[in-house]
Design a protein around this motif. Structure first.
Motif, PDB file in Angstrom:
ATOM      1  N   SER A  44       0.879  -1.299   0.011  1.00 53.62           N
ATOM      2  CA  SER A  44       0.120  -0.056   0.041  1.00 53.62           C
ATOM      3  C   SER A  44       0.751   1.166   0.040  1.00 53.62           C
ATOM      4  O   SER A  44       0.546   2.392   0.488  1.00 53.62           O
ATOM      5  CB  SER A  44      -1.073  -0.143   1.193  1.00 53.62           C
ATOM      6  N   ASP A  45       2.021   1.201  -0.650  1.00 54.11           N
ATOM      7  CA  ASP A  45       3.094   2.312  -0.896  1.00 54.11           C
ATOM      8  C   ASP A  45       3.417   2.978   0.512  1.00 54.11           C
ATOM      9  O   ASP A  45       3.823   4.129   0.347  1.00 54.11           O
ATOM     10  CB  ASP A  45       2.443   3.188  -1.691  1.00 54.11           C
ATOM     11  N   ALA A  46       3.642   2.021   1.496  1.00 50.04           N
ATOM     12  CA  ALA A  46       4.060   2.679   2.772  1.00 50.04           C
ATOM     13  C   ALA A  46       5.389   2.146   2.983  1.00 50.04           C
ATOM     14  O   ALA A  46       5.705   1.543   4.217  1.00 50.04           O
ATOM     15  CB  ALA A  46       3.306   2.410   4.079  1.00 50.04           C
ATOM     16  N   LEU A  47       6.306   2.108   2.054  1.00 49.83           N
ATOM     17  CA  LEU A  47       7.774   1.479   2.379  1.00 49.83           C
ATOM     18  C   LEU A  47       8.386   1.711   3.445  1.00 49.83           C
ATOM     19  O   LEU A  47       9.188   0.944   4.179  1.00 49.83           O
ATOM     20  CB  LEU A  47       8.391   1.877   1.061  1.00 49.83           C
TER      21      LEU A  47
ATOM     22  N   TYR B   3      -9.591  -2.540   5.130  1.00 50.11           N
ATOM     23  CA  TYR B   3      -8.401  -2.598   6.109  1.00 50.11           C
ATOM     24  C   TYR B   3      -9.041  -2.401   7.859  1.00 50.11           C
ATOM     25  O   TYR B   3      -8.411  -2.726   8.651  1.00 50.11           O
ATOM     26  CB  TYR B   3      -7.441  -1.717   6.007  1.00 50.11           C
ATOM     27  N   VAL B  43      -1.775   3.340   9.429  1.00 49.86           N
ATOM     28  CA  VAL B  43      -1.049   3.311   8.297  1.00 49.86           C
ATOM     29  C   VAL B  43      -2.035   3.243   6.803  1.00 49.86           C
ATOM     30  O   VAL B  43      -1.923   3.766   6.111  1.00 49.86           O
ATOM     31  CB  VAL B  43      -0.091   2.363   8.115  1.00 49.86           C
ATOM     32  N   MET B  44      -3.055   2.345   7.011  1.00 53.96           N
ATOM     33  CA  MET B  44      -3.858   2.228   6.052  1.00 53.96           C
ATOM     34  C   MET B  44      -4.806   3.254   5.654  1.00 53.96           C
ATOM     35  O   MET B  44      -5.060   3.821   4.413  1.00 53.96           O
ATOM     36  CB  MET B  44      -4.768   0.786   6.229  1.00 53.96           C
ATOM     37  N   SER B  47      -2.410   6.151   4.245  1.00 53.01           N
ATOM     38  CA  SER B  47      -1.967   5.699   2.869  1.00 53.01           C
ATOM     39  C   SER B  47      -3.212   5.947   1.703  1.00 53.01           C
ATOM     40  O   SER B  47      -3.118   6.293   0.560  1.00 53.01           O
ATOM     41  CB  SER B  47      -1.232   4.438   2.984  1.00 53.01           C
ATOM     42  N   GLU B  55       2.655   8.321   8.119  1.00 54.14           N
ATOM     43  CA  GLU B  55       3.947   7.420   8.368  1.00 54.14           C
ATOM     44  C   GLU B  55       4.763   8.205   9.405  1.00 54.14           C
ATOM     45  O   GLU B  55       5.388   7.295  10.050  1.00 54.14           O
ATOM     46  CB  GLU B  55       4.782   7.257   6.837  1.00 54.14           C
TER      47      GLU B  55
END
Lengths: 153, 105
Positions: A44-47, B3, B43-44, B47, B55
């Motif tokens: 989900s692009d949260a590297l 989620y 986080v979900m 994002s 983040e």
């Protein structure tokens, strides 16, 4: 599709972590859970968060494996294979709602925002609660140290 | 794929473990699962709303989580050294019998 497989794996390994009797297997299942969570973050692009999760998880799990091996008593008998299969099936069933159900976007009445936006707007509550947890931990340690010093005197 | 429901399921498993398991290591695993559920949700949401701020908030969450883990592990080691067991029920029983003995004296 890959996200659905990851979420099913996440729930199954969480169930195994709770229900397996042997401490080492339970910690291995927890390690799986953390890996699945990190992979979900990656997809989900949260590297950045995924890397952080891997780093924190690696440290925690190393200590946990050591303490699990040293401090836990060995159970008299191993968990039967039937029970393990039952746990896996239960975990797969538990993951179905997350895969097939969804919360409608317009359920929130907070300022006309969607449910996700409303939760995000209330993020300050999360930060305050975490601050409270840290304060409680610090107070607890201070009280334990104070009591210990009193005992020494 | 939702989620919020996924993290609710994870939270429910963690709370179930916290309420039913008596071994301190299992309690620790349950706490880890609850923390994972909370951070996953955070986080979900961040994002999906394309906000990078989520983040950065996670650093705070991870540091809190690590503090709690360290305290629980320290307690586990201290309790095991002092009492020779990690079973919460056994510890309560021993404390109660100790208090009874002191009251009788």
């Amino acid at each position: 599709m890959i996200l659905e497989v990851l979420s099913a794996g996440l729930v199954i390994s969480a169930c195994l972590a709770i229900f397996l009797d042997e401490a080492v297997y339970s910690i291995a299942a927890l390690a799986n859970t953390l890996v699945f969570v990190a992979l979900l973050y990656v997809f989900s692009d949260a590297l950045f968060v995924a890397i952080f999760q891997f780093a924190v998880g690696a440290g925690t799990l190393a200590i946990l494996f050591l303490s699990g091996e040293m401090l836990s008593e060995k159970p008299a008998k191993k968990t039967p294979r039937k029970n393990v299969l039952g746990i896996i099936v239960a975990g797969a069933l538990l993951s179905l709602p997350a895969i097939f159900l969804s919360i409608p976007g317009s359920t929130s009445a907070i300022g006309g925002a969607t449910f996700e936006e409303a939760l995000w707007n209330l993020r300050a509550v999360d930060v305050v609660l975490q601050g409270l947890v840290m304060m409680a931990v610090a107070l607890g340690i201070a009280i334990v140290l104070h009591e210990k010093r009193k005992g020494v005197k | 794929m939702d989620y919020v429901i996924l993290s609710l399921v994870l939270l429910a498993i963690g709370i179930y473990g916290l309420l039913t398991k008596r071994h301190l290591l299992k309690v620790f695993v349950s706490v880890e699962l609850i923390a994972a559920a909370a951070t996953l949700n955070f986080v979900m949401l961040a994002s999906s709303l394309t906000k990078g701020l989520g983040e950065t908030f996670l650093i705070l969450a991870f540091s809190t989580d690590t503090c709690v883990s360290a305290v629980i592990l320290a307690l586990l080691v201290v309790v095991h050294r002092k009492y020779g067991t990690s079973d919460v029920g056994e510890l309560v029983k021993r404390e109660q019998s100790k208090e009874q003995e002191e009251a009788e004296e």
